[in-house]
Design an enzyme around this catalytic site. Structure first.
Site, PDB file in Angstrom:
ATOM      1  N   HIS A   7      18.731   7.406  32.152  1.00 25.78           N
ATOM      2  CA  HIS A   7      19.539   7.687  30.963  1.00 25.78           C
ATOM      3  C   HIS A   7      20.752   8.533  31.313  1.00 25.78           C
ATOM      4  CE1 HIS A   7      16.707  11.188  31.037  1.00 25.78           C
ATOM      5  NE2 HIS A   7      17.780  11.868  30.655  1.00 25.78           N
ATOM      6  N   HIS A  79      24.335  15.233  31.578  1.00 27.17           N
ATOM      7  CA  HIS A  79      23.716  14.864  32.863  1.00 27.17           C
ATOM      8  C   HIS A  79      23.407  13.385  32.900  1.00 27.17           C
ATOM      9  CE1 HIS A  79      20.030  15.767  30.394  1.00 27.17           C
ATOM     10  NE2 HIS A  79      19.524  14.764  31.071  1.00 27.17           N
ATOM     11  N   GLU A 130      19.491  14.685  36.925  1.00 28.84           N
ATOM     12  CA  GLU A 130      18.061  14.808  36.655  1.00 28.84           C
ATOM     13  C   GLU A 130      17.354  13.699  37.441  1.00 28.84           C
ATOM     14  OE1 GLU A 130      17.082  14.039  32.546  1.00 28.84           O
ATOM     15  OE2 GLU A 130      15.081  14.901  32.725  1.00 28.84           O
TER      16      GLU A 130
HETATM   17 CO    CO Z   1      17.655  13.906  30.668  1.00 29.65          CO
END
Ligand code: CO
Length: 136
Positions: A7, A79, A130
């Site tokens: 994502h 992010h 991430e």
């Molecule tokens: Co995230």
């Protein structure tokens, strides 16, 4: 080592307005807001055929995205998240490569109830990264 893009997360000043923008203007499938008090955010998931967008808004007094929103009052990309098969092997590899794993360097449980770590943007072209462990 990294797999699919899981994502892209965007911090937004108005979650309802952002959800409406994705649902109506962009015509995407958008979830209801989901409060995650442990992580200090409320999130809306936007489902795309090949990935997800997460709209994040601060929740509670010490939200990890509150200062970011102050610096970016109109909202901004926060992010990107890549999938990995083995988060401990990924952390070890990042250390070997000299990249900075944020926090105590141990995985925490992320928005999808899976182990995640964050990597310092200074090591990755100014982008907070991430890593999320997904089942193979
Ligand atoms: Co995230």
């Amino acid at each position: 080592m990294i797999g699919r893009l899981n994502h892209v997360a965007i911090v937004v000043p108005d979650l309802e307005a952002a959800a409406s923008l994705y649902r109506n203007t962009l015509g995407a499938t958008v979830s209801e807001p989901l409060p995650l008090p442990d992580q200090g955010v409320t999130t809306v998931f936007v489902d795309l055929p090949n990935s997800k967008i997460e709209l994040l808004h601060p929740l509670g007094d010490d939200s990890p995205v509150a200062a970011f929103l102050e610096r970016n009052p109109r909202g901004a990309m926060h992010h990107i998240c890549y999938e990995v098969q083995d988060i401990h092997a990924a952390i070890e590899h990042m250390r070997t490569e000299g990249a900075t794993v944020l926090g105590d360097g141990k995985p925490s449980i992320g928005a999808h109830n899976l182990p995640v770590v964050f990597l310092h943007p200074k090591d990755f072209c100014g982008t907070l990264i991430e890593l999320e462990e997904v089942a193979s």
